[in-house]
Motif scaffolding. Structure first.
Motif, PDB file in Angstrom:
ATOM      1  N   VAL A 313       0.860  -1.179   0.000  1.00 33.46           N
ATOM      2  CA  VAL A 313       0.000   0.000   0.000  1.00 33.46           C
ATOM      3  C   VAL A 313       0.896   1.229   0.000  1.00 33.46           C
ATOM      4  O   VAL A 313       2.043   1.191   0.463  1.00 33.46           O
ATOM      5  N   ALA A 314       0.391   2.326  -0.531  1.00 36.10           N
ATOM      6  CA  ALA A 314       1.123   3.583  -0.547  1.00 36.10           C
ATOM      7  C   ALA A 314       0.116   4.722  -0.516  1.00 36.10           C
ATOM      8  O   ALA A 314      -1.074   4.529  -0.779  1.00 36.10           O
ATOM      9  N   MET A 315       0.619   5.921  -0.190  1.00 36.22           N
ATOM     10  CA  MET A 315      -0.270   7.082  -0.130  1.00 36.22           C
ATOM     11  C   MET A 315       0.423   8.281  -0.759  1.00 36.22           C
ATOM     12  O   MET A 315       1.612   8.528  -0.529  1.00 36.22           O
ATOM     13  N   ARG A 316      -0.337   9.018  -1.545  1.00 39.38           N
ATOM     14  CA  ARG A 316       0.124  10.275  -2.115  1.00 39.38           C
ATOM     15  C   ARG A 316      -0.466  11.393  -1.247  1.00 39.38           C
ATOM     16  O   ARG A 316      -1.685  11.599  -1.229  1.00 39.38           O
ATOM     17  N   VAL A 317       0.395  12.086  -0.514  1.00 43.27           N
ATOM     18  CA  VAL A 317      -0.035  13.086   0.466  1.00 43.27           C
ATOM     19  C   VAL A 317       0.171  14.481  -0.104  1.00 43.27           C
ATOM     20  O   VAL A 317       1.285  14.847  -0.503  1.00 43.27           O
ATOM     21  N   TYR A 318      -0.909  15.286  -0.120  1.00 43.32           N
ATOM     22  CA  TYR A 318      -0.872  16.662  -0.602  1.00 43.32           C
ATOM     23  C   TYR A 318      -1.024  17.626   0.567  1.00 43.32           C
ATOM     24  O   TYR A 318      -1.714  17.331   1.545  1.00 43.32           O
ATOM     25  N   ALA A 319      -0.402  18.802   0.454  1.00 44.79           N
ATOM     26  CA  ALA A 319      -0.580  19.878   1.431  1.00 44.79           C
ATOM     27  C   ALA A 319      -1.592  20.861   0.869  1.00 44.79           C
ATOM     28  O   ALA A 319      -1.360  21.493  -0.162  1.00 44.79           O
ATOM     29  N   CYS A 320      -2.751  20.974   1.522  1.00 46.69           N
ATOM     30  CA  CYS A 320      -3.840  21.815   1.033  1.00 46.69           C
ATOM     31  C   CYS A 320      -4.504  22.529   2.203  1.00 46.69           C
ATOM     32  O   CYS A 320      -4.308  22.173   3.366  1.00 46.69           O
ATOM     33  N   GLU A 321      -5.323  23.511   1.879  1.00 40.93           N
ATOM     34  CA  GLU A 321      -6.055  24.257   2.888  1.00 40.93           C
ATOM     35  C   GLU A 321      -7.524  23.856   2.871  1.00 40.93           C
ATOM     36  O   GLU A 321      -8.152  23.800   1.821  1.00 40.93           O
ATOM     37  N   ASN A 322      -8.056  23.594   4.052  1.00 34.40           N
ATOM     38  CA  ASN A 322      -9.493  23.371   4.235  1.00 34.40           C
ATOM     39  C   ASN A 322     -10.055  22.350   3.254  1.00 34.40           C
ATOM     40  O   ASN A 322     -10.992  22.623   2.497  1.00 34.40           O
ATOM     41  N   VAL A 323      -9.480  21.168   3.241  1.00 38.46           N
ATOM     42  CA  VAL A 323      -9.921  20.099   2.342  1.00 38.46           C
ATOM     43  C   VAL A 323     -10.769  19.102   3.112  1.00 38.46           C
ATOM     44  O   VAL A 323     -10.423  18.692   4.224  1.00 38.46           O
ATOM     45  N   CYS A 359      13.398   7.406  -3.520  1.00 44.81           N
ATOM     46  CA  CYS A 359      12.389   8.367  -3.976  1.00 44.81           C
ATOM     47  C   CYS A 359      11.085   7.593  -4.140  1.00 44.81           C
ATOM     48  O   CYS A 359      10.710   7.208  -5.248  1.00 44.81           O
ATOM     49  N   VAL A 360      10.424   7.333  -3.032  1.00 43.55           N
ATOM     50  CA  VAL A 360       9.232   6.492  -3.024  1.00 43.55           C
ATOM     51  C   VAL A 360       8.131   7.164  -2.210  1.00 43.55           C
ATOM     52  O   VAL A 360       8.391   8.030  -1.359  1.00 43.55           O
ATOM     53  N   LEU A 361       6.903   6.743  -2.468  1.00 49.62           N
ATOM     54  CA  LEU A 361       5.770   7.213  -1.679  1.00 49.62           C
ATOM     55  C   LEU A 361       5.784   6.531  -0.317  1.00 49.62           C
ATOM     56  O   LEU A 361       6.269   5.404  -0.189  1.00 49.62           O
ATOM     57  N   PRO A 362       5.268   7.184   0.713  1.00 49.21           N
ATOM     58  CA  PRO A 362       5.138   6.499   2.000  1.00 49.21           C
ATOM     59  C   PRO A 362       4.207   5.301   1.867  1.00 49.21           C
ATOM     60  O   PRO A 362       3.129   5.400   1.273  1.00 49.21           O
ATOM     61  N   GLY A 363       4.626   4.152   2.391  1.00 51.27           N
ATOM     62  CA  GLY A 363       3.819   2.947   2.255  1.00 51.27           C
ATOM     63  C   GLY A 363       4.470   1.779   2.952  1.00 51.27           C
ATOM     64  O   GLY A 363       5.450   1.923   3.689  1.00 51.27           O
ATOM     65  N   SER A 364       3.929   0.579   2.689  1.00 48.75           N
ATOM     66  CA  SER A 364       4.432  -0.610   3.368  1.00 48.75           C
ATOM     67  C   SER A 364       3.883  -1.854   2.676  1.00 48.75           C
ATOM     68  O   SER A 364       2.860  -1.811   1.983  1.00 48.75           O
ATOM     69  N   LYS A 365       4.578  -2.977   2.880  1.00 47.59           N
ATOM     70  CA  LYS A 365       4.019  -4.272   2.504  1.00 47.59           C
ATOM     71  C   LYS A 365       2.938  -4.660   3.506  1.00 47.59           C
ATOM     72  O   LYS A 365       2.964  -4.253   4.667  1.00 47.59           O
ATOM     73  N   VAL A 380      -0.008   5.529   8.411  1.00 44.27           N
ATOM     74  CA  VAL A 380      -0.386   6.879   8.836  1.00 44.27           C
ATOM     75  C   VAL A 380      -0.073   7.092  10.313  1.00 44.27           C
ATOM     76  O   VAL A 380       0.467   8.132  10.719  1.00 44.27           O
ATOM     77  N   ASP A 381      -0.414   6.099  11.140  1.00 44.96           N
ATOM     78  CA  ASP A 381      -0.244   6.243  12.593  1.00 44.96           C
ATOM     79  C   ASP A 381       1.212   6.131  13.036  1.00 44.96           C
ATOM     80  O   ASP A 381       1.610   6.766  14.021  1.00 44.96           O
ATOM     81  N   GLU A 382       2.029   5.343  12.331  1.00 49.59           N
ATOM     82  CA  GLU A 382       3.394   5.099  12.785  1.00 49.59           C
ATOM     83  C   GLU A 382       4.443   5.923  12.028  1.00 49.59           C
ATOM     84  O   GLU A 382       5.449   6.311  12.618  1.00 49.59           O
ATOM     85  N   ASP A 383       4.219   6.175  10.735  1.00 48.44           N
ATOM     86  CA  ASP A 383       5.234   6.851   9.922  1.00 48.44           C
ATOM     87  C   ASP A 383       4.898   8.321   9.659  1.00 48.44           C
ATOM     88  O   ASP A 383       5.713   9.209   9.909  1.00 48.44           O
ATOM     89  N   LEU A 384       3.693   8.577   9.157  1.00 49.71           N
ATOM     90  CA  LEU A 384       3.345   9.938   8.771  1.00 49.71           C
ATOM     91  C   LEU A 384       3.128  10.851   9.966  1.00 49.71           C
ATOM     92  O   LEU A 384       3.198  12.074   9.829  1.00 49.71           O
ATOM     93  N   VAL A 385       2.850  10.284  11.126  1.00 51.06           N
ATOM     94  CA  VAL A 385       2.651  11.118  12.306  1.00 51.06           C
ATOM     95  C   VAL A 385       3.928  11.869  12.672  1.00 51.06           C
ATOM     96  O   VAL A 385       3.895  12.913  13.346  1.00 51.06           O
TER      97      VAL A 385
END
Length: 450
Positions: A313-323, A359-365, A380-385
């Motif tokens: 799994v992987a996630m593409r994380v964007y920085a946005c306002e009021n989404v 150069c990879v997206l945040p994710g895991s097996k 999300v809870d362990e890495d992106l936090v």
């Protein structure tokens, strides 16, 4: 003699057609209805008639055991395209024979026949042997947005339909019709329940698969439908308990390993009877089984080829306002258009202290019996936090799935990588942890080599 037989056949066909005309005239049907009836009858006559086992009188001359063997071979070859039954039918030969001869029914449909209707209780799982079934979604079916000619609404030969009706209490969300003369294998659930309770090992495998199927269907990013085109069967198999997965994979490989130490590939007839057409040395097969026993992977069959699976799994994380991350429209909005997203550019091994670039997206097996959503929540809870900002995401917003196949020299066959990609958002107003990057004027000083 052949001309005489053909003339007699033609005369008999014409006699039956005149009989149909007489009946339609007698009952006073409208000209349109009569014309449609005759055209459908003629179309059915033009189709090649497939012999049914009950029509072959000489089959009664062979022993009952041989008849059961023939039936088992026919059914098992049709069911070998299914990720679970492909291995389950190889676990115990006695159970496989009883299942194929007593729990699977033949059903035959003419063009236009209805297999099931909307709002009917579902009780059967269908394996299409020949022909094709066409699905017409009703208002509450998830396929209502599909175009009428969408190929996903057609269940062709060797496909599966309405498996959800076998494991869950189910009411059909649409109507299934036969597009042409179609032959279908249907599992008789009541007969299977009576038979399976006498065999502990096979019964435990069925229970584990049913539990994994239920858990899979309860995932927020899974579409529950009469059709099976949205089910990732190999990911579902990876959700089985390790013991059951080992039993199924061992049974599948054991039947394919010969005394010479490799999976046999002989003539075309043998290839058709065998669910796998991949040649693997016994040493590599044992290495693969060791990896399966350790819970690292699972194996399956894709288009008659043995394949090793890796799920990420992987996630593409964007920085946005009021989404609003729960709004499906946000993925197509300006929030993601022409915006940069987060990638991992390096890492440090805490044991050795060694640095590595990437150069990879945040994710895991996926871990043992872990679903895609659970794996993404873990990331999300362990890495992106660690970014110091909460990541907002929804399993159904911006979700996509890609698969690609690579050769695996270690095992001698292919590995399929299945990646589920999600979309997340962080608020730009939050204070993120960062390190200032060097600008254009940065000129590194290189030390002299010693």
């Amino acid at each position: 003699a052949m001309m005489t037989q053909y003339r007699l056949y033609l005369e008999e066909s014409q006699r039956k057609m005149r009989q149909l005309d007489d009946y339609l005239d007698q009952e006073g049907f409208s000209s349109n209805l009569s014309m449609v009836t005759k055209m459908e009858a003629l179309a059915s006559l033009r189709q090649r008639h497939r012999l049914k086992a009950s029509e072959v009188s000489h089959l009664n001359l062979v022993s009952t055991s041989l008849q059961r063997a023939l039936r088992t071979d026919v059914v098992s070859r049709q069911l070998s395209s299914h990720a679970f039954f492909c291995g389950w039918l190889q676990v115990e030969r006695q159970v496989s024979t009883a299942f194929c001869t007593s729990c699977v029914e033949d059903r035959y449909y003419q063009a236009g026949d209805i297999c099931f209707r909307e709002n009917e209780d579902g009780r059967n799982m269908f394996f299409v042997k020949t022909g094709a079934l066409k699905y017409r979604p009703a208002i509450f079916a998830p396929e209502t947005s599909f175009r009428r000619e969408d190929p996903r609404l057609t269940c062709g030969a060797h496909s599966v339909a309405t498996e959800v009706a076998m494991w869950l209490k189910w009411t059909h969300l649409g109507t299934m019709l036969s597009s042409t003369m179609t032959e279908v294998l249907a599992i008789n659930i009541d007969a299977w329940l009576k038979e399976i309770v006498r065999h502990a090992l096979c019964a435990s495998l069925v229970r584990d698969y049913a539990a994994a199927f239920l858990q899979y269907m309860n995932e927020p990013d899974v579409i529950v439908s009469d059709l099976t085109c949205g089910i990732d069967y190999h990911k579902l198999m990876f959700a089985l308990p390790l013991e059951s997965r080992v039993v199924l994979n061992e049974a599948l490989l054991k039947t394919l390993i010969t005394a010479r130490g490799s999976i046999p590939i002989t003539d075309m007839e043998a290839q058709d009877a065998c669910p796998v057409k991949t040649r693997i040395p016994q040493m590599q097969a044992q290495k693969l089984l060791s990896e399966v026993r350790e819970g690292k992977t699972c194996v399956g069959v894709v288009e008659h080829q043995l394949v090793r699976f890796v799920f990420v799994v992987a996630m593409r994380v964007y920085a946005c306002e009021n989404v609003d991350a729960d709004d499906p429209a946000v993925f197509a909005s300006e929030a993601t258009k022409n915006r940069r997203f987060l990638v991992k550019v390096g890492g440090r091994n805490h044991t050795t202290g060694k640095l590595s670039t990437s150069c990879v997206l945040p994710g895991s097996k996926l871990k043992e019996q872990e679903t895609s959503v659970a794996a993404m929540e873990r990331v999300v809870d362990e890495d992106l936090v660690a970014m110091g900002a909460s990541t907002k995401w929804h399993p159904m917003v911006g979700r996509s799935q890609t698969r690609y196949v690579k050769d695996s020299p270690t095992y001698g066959f292919k590995t399929m990588y299945s990646r589920t990609l999600y979309t997340g958002f962080v608020d730009v107003e939050q204070n993120l942890s960062y390190i200032a990057a060097p600008r254009d004027g940065f000129v590194p000083q290189l030390s002299a080599s010693r």
